[in-house]
Every structure is written in C-alpha cells, then in structure tokens.
Scaffold this motif. Structure first.
Motif, PDB file in Angstrom:
ATOM      1  N   LEU A 157       0.763  -1.173   0.021  1.00  0.00           N
ATOM      2  CA  LEU A 157      -0.065  -0.066  -0.166  1.00  0.00           C
ATOM      3  C   LEU A 157       0.859   1.309  -0.124  1.00  0.00           C
ATOM      4  O   LEU A 157       0.665   2.273  -0.632  1.00  0.00           O
ATOM      5  N   GLU A 158       1.824   1.285   0.796  1.00  0.00           N
ATOM      6  CA  GLU A 158       2.805   2.405   0.833  1.00  0.00           C
ATOM      7  C   GLU A 158       3.539   2.570  -0.560  1.00  0.00           C
ATOM      8  O   GLU A 158       3.656   3.803  -1.045  1.00  0.00           O
ATOM      9  N   TYR A 161       3.205   5.971  -2.854  1.00  0.00           N
ATOM     10  CA  TYR A 161       4.317   6.707  -3.340  1.00  0.00           C
ATOM     11  C   TYR A 161       4.473   7.062  -4.690  1.00  0.00           C
ATOM     12  O   TYR A 161       4.218   8.029  -5.192  1.00  0.00           O
ATOM     13  N   ALA A 162       3.870   5.718  -5.367  1.00  0.00           N
ATOM     14  CA  ALA A 162       4.053   5.576  -6.920  1.00  0.00           C
ATOM     15  C   ALA A 162       2.861   6.470  -7.340  1.00  0.00           C
ATOM     16  O   ALA A 162       3.061   7.305  -8.647  1.00  0.00           O
ATOM     17  N   ILE A 184       9.870  -0.484  -1.742  1.00  0.00           N
ATOM     18  CA  ILE A 184       9.650   0.535  -0.871  1.00  0.00           C
ATOM     19  C   ILE A 184      10.762   1.311   0.007  1.00  0.00           C
ATOM     20  O   ILE A 184      10.823   2.256   0.137  1.00  0.00           O
ATOM     21  N   SER A 185      11.519   0.168   0.466  1.00  0.00           N
ATOM     22  CA  SER A 185      12.660   0.610   1.154  1.00  0.00           C
ATOM     23  C   SER A 185      13.796   1.391   0.303  1.00  0.00           C
ATOM     24  O   SER A 185      14.252   2.431   0.717  1.00  0.00           O
ATOM     25  N   ASP A 186      13.810   1.017  -1.132  1.00  0.00           N
ATOM     26  CA  ASP A 186      14.703   1.656  -2.099  1.00  0.00           C
ATOM     27  C   ASP A 186      14.059   3.137  -2.194  1.00  0.00           C
ATOM     28  O   ASP A 186      14.870   4.160  -2.244  1.00  0.00           O
ATOM     29  N   VAL A 187      12.894   3.465  -2.245  1.00  0.00           N
ATOM     30  CA  VAL A 187      12.150   4.520  -2.547  1.00  0.00           C
ATOM     31  C   VAL A 187      12.263   5.531  -1.320  1.00  0.00           C
ATOM     32  O   VAL A 187      12.741   6.813  -1.566  1.00  0.00           O
ATOM     33  N   LYS A 188      12.324   5.023  -0.119  1.00  0.00           N
ATOM     34  CA  LYS A 188      12.239   5.568   1.003  1.00  0.00           C
ATOM     35  C   LYS A 188      13.820   6.311   0.798  1.00  0.00           C
ATOM     36  O   LYS A 188      14.060   7.264   1.552  1.00  0.00           O
TER      37      LYS A 188
END
Length: 215
Positions: A70-71, A75-76, A127-131
């Motif tokens: 969901l996160e 973000y996307a 999501i870890s990479d995006v953050k």
C-alpha cells in the motif's frame, strides 16, 4: 465453501502471495491519496488474530508486505507525482534535472503499469529503496511531511502573485511587510479579515523559500 475461501485468502495475505488485483474488487481501486495505511494494517492484523488460521502460521509478520504494498502504491501514484508537480510549478531547475527525481518518476510509472500483478512480498525492498532515495527513515510518521507537497502545488497562484508583485528578495519582503502592516491596521477589528490576514502571512512565509528557482 465461502468460509474456506476466505480463510485461504487471509492465509495468502499473511504469506504475501496475493496479488493486488485479488485484493480489490474487480474494476475497483483503492483511494491511495486518503488511505491511512497504518490504521488499515492494524485492522487487518487484528482481524487475522481473531480467526483460526492454518497450523503453520506462527506469526503475522508476513502482513508487513501488505503495508509495504500500500505504501509503494501511495508513493507511486500520490507522493512522487506531487513532488515532481511542485518542481514543475515552481520551475525548480536543479530539482527537475536531478537524476534521482527522474529515476523516481520512471519507477512510479513502472509500478503503476504493473500494479495489478505485484505481490506484497515483492514490495518490501522496493519501498525501502524509494524511501532511501527520498532520504526518509523508517520511523513511524516519517512520510507525513510528503503531504505538504500537494499543498505547495496548490499554492502556485499565490507564488505567481508574489513573483509578479516582486515581493521576493530582501526589498520585496520589506515591501510585502509594509503592505501587510497597512492592511492589518485598517482591518484589525474585523474578525473575519483578521483570520484571513493571519493565514496570508503564514502562506507567504511558507512559499518564500520556493522563490529561489535555482535550487
């Protein structure tokens, strides 16, 4: 049959093997802009704890994948486009030329295009990479400031007002303060106008850093 199918679906949620297209109704879509992921995750976790699951399910840690999924979609479809929109609206040249932002926009489009077939377990690293790209830590609520980008984008008209009246820079700020003080003195006893003026000065201070389009 319905109960067995529901139980199997919940088990697959916990295991992180369910696709996004299976989670939503056919033709449906989650309202990612307003969804409270932490709250939704806690409800799902509480529900799973209240029903009997397969013997091999020892914990609910697999549900972390649902939260990450969901996160990632939030973000996307919401945060990354909002950041890019602000940079475009305010002509932030260095930001628009930043390869990190370009990569994030490309990533967001790829996620949107393949969303239906993504499983929760696949999204944890993504999501870890995006953050990491956005310099966000893993503390609860660290992403909340991203919601400000939409407000900034919606303030573009006020930005143009400041720019066209040359209220930026030291001289511009002095001129704005002088005009503000004159208007405030005239309308200070009218509650409605006073409230509007309080918001005006707050918005001005909020927008001012964006006047430097080189950064």
């Amino acid at each position: 049959k319905a109960l067995a199918a529901t139980q199997n679906f919940i088990i697959r949620l916990i295991e992180g093997t369910v696709k996004y297209s299976e989670i939503i109704a056919e033709g449906g879509e989650l309202k990612l802009e307003s969804i409270n992921i932490e709250a939704e995750f806690n409800v799902l976790k509480g529900f799973c704890a209240s029903v009997e699951l397969a013997p091999h399910i020892k914990s609910y840690e697999g549900l972390n994948g649902i939260s990450c999924m969901l996160e990632l979609f939030q973000y996307a479809s919401v945060h990354i486009p909002a950041i890019h929109h602000v940079c475009t609206q305010y002509t932030l040249k260095d930001c628009l030329n930043d390869p990190i932002l370009s990569d994030l926009m490309k990533f967001a489009k790829e996620v949107e295009g393949s969303k239906a077939n993504i499983t929760p377990s696949e999204t944890v690293k993504k999501i870890s990479d995006v953050k990491a790209s956005l310099c966000l830590n893993d503390k609860p609520g660290a992403h909340h400031n991203l919601g400000l980008f939409k407000a900034v984008a919606n303030s573009a008209a006020f930005y143009q007002f400041i720019k066209s009246n040359k209220f930026d820079g030291e001289n511009g700020q002095a001129a704005f303060d002088q005009q503000y003080q004159l208007i405030t003195a005239q309308l200070q006893h009218e509650e409605y106008n006073e409230n509007v003026l309080n918001h005006l000065i707050a918005a001005y201070k909020f927008i001012l850093p964006f006047m430097d389009t080189k950064h």
